[in-house]
Design a protein around this motif. Structure first.
Motif, mmCIF file in Angstrom:
data_model
loop_
_atom_site.group_PDB
_atom_site.id
_atom_site.type_symbol
_atom_site.label_atom_id
_atom_site.label_comp_id
_atom_site.label_asym_id
_atom_site.label_seq_id
_atom_site.Cartn_x
_atom_site.Cartn_y
_atom_site.Cartn_z
ATOM 1 N N ARG A 1 19.368 -8.890 -11.321
ATOM 2 C CA ARG A 1 20.635 -8.082 -11.307
ATOM 3 C C ARG A 1 21.301 -7.824 -12.696
ATOM 4 N NH1 ARG A 1 22.099 -11.885 -7.156
ATOM 5 N NH2 ARG A 1 23.570 -12.851 -8.557
ATOM 6 N N LEU A 2 20.962 -8.717 -13.530
ATOM 7 C CA LEU A 2 21.308 -8.318 -15.055
ATOM 8 C C LEU A 2 20.513 -7.620 -15.869
ATOM 9 C CD1 LEU A 2 22.609 -11.698 -16.475
ATOM 10 C CD2 LEU A 2 23.788 -9.715 -15.809
ATOM 11 N N CYS A 3 19.228 -7.902 -15.765
ATOM 12 C CA CYS A 3 18.173 -7.067 -16.491
ATOM 13 C C CYS A 3 17.597 -5.732 -15.968
ATOM 14 C CB CYS A 3 16.979 -7.967 -16.775
ATOM 15 S SG CYS A 3 17.430 -9.644 -17.584
ATOM 16 N N GLU A 4 17.224 -4.887 -16.889
ATOM 17 C CA GLU A 4 16.858 -3.582 -16.614
ATOM 18 C C GLU A 4 15.415 -3.889 -15.797
ATOM 19 O OE1 GLU A 4 16.116 0.679 -18.931
ATOM 20 O OE2 GLU A 4 16.833 -1.273 -19.900
ATOM 21 N N SER A 5 15.059 -3.174 -14.613
ATOM 22 C CA SER A 5 13.905 -3.488 -14.136
ATOM 23 C C SER A 5 12.711 -3.231 -14.873
ATOM 24 C CB SER A 5 13.848 -2.676 -12.720
ATOM 25 O OG SER A 5 13.759 -1.482 -12.955
ATOM 26 N N GLY A 6 11.535 -3.725 -14.504
ATOM 27 C CA GLY A 6 10.342 -3.065 -15.047
ATOM 28 C C GLY A 6 10.033 -4.350 -16.165
ATOM 29 N N ASP A 7 8.929 -3.604 -17.117
ATOM 30 C CA ASP A 7 8.266 -4.485 -17.841
ATOM 31 C C ASP A 7 8.284 -4.085 -19.103
ATOM 32 O OD1 ASP A 7 5.624 -5.607 -19.326
ATOM 33 O OD2 ASP A 7 5.438 -6.656 -17.231
ATOM 34 N N ASP A 8 8.459 -4.783 -20.364
ATOM 35 C CA ASP A 8 8.401 -4.395 -21.564
ATOM 36 C C ASP A 8 7.606 -4.917 -22.527
ATOM 37 O OD1 ASP A 8 9.746 -6.974 -22.281
ATOM 38 O OD2 ASP A 8 11.719 -5.942 -22.267
ATOM 39 N N GLY A 9 6.608 -5.929 -21.988
ATOM 40 C CA GLY A 9 5.905 -6.748 -22.806
ATOM 41 C C GLY A 9 6.338 -7.926 -23.380
ATOM 42 N N HIS A 10 7.774 -8.097 -23.673
ATOM 43 C CA HIS A 10 8.343 -9.055 -24.423
ATOM 44 C C HIS A 10 8.520 -10.393 -23.628
ATOM 45 C CE1 HIS A 10 9.560 -6.741 -27.950
ATOM 46 N NE2 HIS A 10 9.697 -5.666 -27.223
ATOM 47 N N TYR A 11 7.302 -10.887 -23.212
ATOM 48 C CA TYR A 11 7.379 -12.069 -22.282
ATOM 49 C C TYR A 11 7.714 -13.154 -23.239
ATOM 50 C CZ TYR A 11 4.245 -8.788 -19.775
ATOM 51 O OH TYR A 11 3.674 -7.619 -19.148
ATOM 52 N N GLY A 12 7.165 -13.414 -24.225
ATOM 53 C CA GLY A 12 7.536 -14.739 -24.953
ATOM 54 C C GLY A 12 9.223 -14.918 -25.125
ATOM 55 N N SER A 13 9.879 -13.615 -25.588
ATOM 56 C CA SER A 13 11.130 -13.862 -25.988
ATOM 57 C C SER A 13 11.956 -13.965 -24.485
ATOM 58 C CB SER A 13 11.778 -12.436 -26.608
ATOM 59 O OG SER A 13 10.712 -12.384 -27.679
ATOM 60 N N SER A 14 11.531 -13.455 -23.604
ATOM 61 C CA SER A 14 12.220 -13.163 -22.123
ATOM 62 C C SER A 14 12.163 -14.871 -21.687
ATOM 63 C CB SER A 14 11.454 -12.613 -20.819
ATOM 64 O OG SER A 14 11.569 -11.265 -21.557
ATOM 65 N N VAL A 15 11.016 -15.503 -21.760
ATOM 66 C CA VAL A 15 11.031 -16.900 -21.217
ATOM 67 C C VAL A 15 11.982 -17.850 -21.993
ATOM 68 C CG1 VAL A 15 9.029 -16.667 -19.737
ATOM 69 C CG2 VAL A 15 8.741 -17.438 -22.157
ATOM 70 N N GLU A 16 11.755 -17.667 -23.267
ATOM 71 C CA GLU A 16 12.614 -18.642 -24.292
ATOM 72 C C GLU A 16 14.144 -18.157 -23.854
ATOM 73 O OE1 GLU A 16 12.113 -17.418 -28.457
ATOM 74 O OE2 GLU A 16 13.867 -18.422 -29.077
ATOM 75 N N HIS A 17 14.790 -17.001 -23.714
ATOM 76 C CA HIS A 17 16.018 -17.032 -23.496
ATOM 77 C C HIS A 17 16.325 -17.361 -21.978
ATOM 78 C CE1 HIS A 17 16.601 -15.229 -27.417
ATOM 79 N NE2 HIS A 17 16.059 -14.281 -27.042
ATOM 80 N N ASP A 18 15.405 -17.429 -20.973
ATOM 81 C CA ASP A 18 15.591 -17.902 -19.754
ATOM 82 C C ASP A 18 15.932 -19.267 -19.714
ATOM 83 O OD1 ASP A 18 15.466 -15.773 -18.171
ATOM 84 O OD2 ASP A 18 12.929 -15.794 -17.768
ATOM 85 N N VAL A 19 15.093 -20.228 -20.662
ATOM 86 C CA VAL A 19 15.149 -21.355 -20.797
ATOM 87 C C VAL A 19 16.536 -21.956 -21.787
ATOM 88 C CG1 VAL A 19 14.323 -23.523 -21.953
ATOM 89 C CG2 VAL A 19 12.786 -21.954 -20.699
ATOM 90 N N SER A 20 16.891 -21.136 -22.364
ATOM 91 C CA SER A 20 18.266 -21.363 -23.052
ATOM 92 C C SER A 20 19.360 -20.969 -21.983
ATOM 93 C CB SER A 20 18.605 -20.474 -24.236
ATOM 94 O OG SER A 20 17.627 -20.589 -25.305
ATOM 95 N N ALA A 21 19.125 -19.704 -21.267
ATOM 96 C CA ALA A 21 20.450 -19.644 -20.359
ATOM 97 C C ALA A 21 20.419 -20.761 -19.266
ATOM 98 C CB ALA A 21 20.235 -18.366 -19.910
#
Lengths: 260, 260
Positions: free
Chosen positions: A123-143
């Motif tokens: 619901r929060l993020c823009e749908s689709g794929d931007d290739g920034h997988y490393g940063s995405s999982v990093e912030h998922d874990v912090s959240a």
């Protein structure tokens, strides 16, 4: 009866406010990236030597292994999402939190938190794929760590604080396993609405000066909904679990108290 | 001449603004704890099996080892503070950043950043010891990563952008190794003052609703001073290093471009 400072309800509420900021800051970071659904898919991690897990679960496990070694999970309100973590390699001495639980891990809502979080990302993020997988999982874990800390802290400390202000009433309900009655007594719509209102304002305030040319805005209403549907109910669920497992043989609580 | 979007100065400035928020959020977290000087002292880590390092340096290394495996240091502006890190275990494909550097690591200001940061902690945090060593080093590492990203990104992208708008002037200065002349041309007091003013406002705005009963306030003036004495000068130092090492044989740049 005078409660120790860390069990006074207004101090607990203020601490929860602080944790709220951690959650908001982490989510602001996460929404800078798209959903990147691939990071949650098993076998698509692109991580050498890990053909079956998702990138997200690999990152979560690595982070928690490191944190476990540093003693994070000795702190009452910290709860890992993964199992069989290494033992701490350091022992710190923090004050007794004053909880009356034999094993803090009895209150463990990580599975619920994980389920709710995936929907939040969609619901929060823009749908689709931007290739920034490393940063995405990093912030998922912090959240997730911030959300988990907020819920487990709220569950245990609010419950213990309420118990101590009226042990007789609570002990009777606990002995009768009257979960409905407890839920009634734990639900304070006024307080819940005040939390919701503050979250809404804070999400807006924190982003007041955001430059929308390069930053994506965290939507306050989506965060509010997440609080209403997940954070608050899970905290109350945890309070009930805490109370049902509260030790009888202590007024002061003698939980593990190393960590830091 | 039309620059690619990621090399347009206003886009770079806006991206730097985003990184600024990461720095502020991390510092807000760090100031919740005291200086805890022990965490920086060698041989005092209390970490089993590590008798000689400080807790801070152990945490920094663990974090960077994990991040290296996930490919963080393949991103142009990410720079580790420690050496001999493991190779990435995943390769992501991100767009070419358009930098003209053979090895991004030529611009490496981590030693300067580390030195300046220790002074910042002493000025920002309450003096003394509160036992929260694990949390303190965790937030130190986040703050350092955010600061490093801000400085290295600023250094490389601002320099490349400026170079491309007037290659003849810059090439002449580079060939003459005229560092003083370059510093003159890179220094824009108006822009620097605007950055400073925005940092001051943003630190205040982000904390507008902080509950001071349980949260400690990040002092805007100390952050401003850190920007003036460290972030801005180090960014310019990096710009000059970048320009002095800029490849002659390319207009487009062909740096490594995997990461994510």
């Amino acid at each position: 009866m005078v409660l120790p400072r860390n069990l006074q309800l207004d101090i607990i509420a203020a601490t929860l406010e602080g944790f709220e900021e951690d959650i908001i800051f982490s989510l602001v970071d996460r929404v800078q990236y798209r959903v990147n659904g691939k990071i949650y898919r098993k076998g698509r991690s692109g991580f050498r030597g890990e053909s079956r897990k998702s990138l997200f679960s690999i990152r979560l496990r690595c982070q928690e292994e490191m944190d476990a070694r540093f003693g994070r999970y000795c702190v009452a309100e910290e709860r890992p999402f993964t199992r069989r973590l290494p033992r701490p390699r350091r022992i710190a001495h923090l004050p007794d939190p004053g909880l009356a639980l034999r094993d803090f891990n009895t209150v463990n809502l990580t599975a619920d938190i994980l389920r709710g979080y995936r929907g939040l990302v969609r619901r929060l993020c823009e749908s689709g794929d931007d290739g920034h997988y490393g940063s995405s999982v990093e912030h998922d874990v912090s959240a997730l760590q911030a959300i988990s800390r907020r819920i487990h802290y709220g569950a245990m400390f609010v419950a213990e604080s309420k118990y101590r202000t009226d042990p007789k009433t609570w002990r009777a309900m606990i002995d009768a396993r009257d979960e409905k009655g407890m839920m009634r007594l734990l639900t304070r719509p006024k307080v819940e609405n005040a939390v919701i209102a503050r979250v809404r304002e804070k999400v807006a305030a924190v982003q007041k000066q955001v430059n929308l040319r390069v930053r994506r805005r965290l939507d306050p209403e989506t965060v509010v909904r997440y609080y209403r549907e997940h954070v608050i109910p899970l905290t109350k669920k945890g309070e009930i679990i805490y109370l049902l497992h509260r030790r009888k043989d202590t007024r002061e609580g003698r939980g593990r108290h190393y960590g830091g």
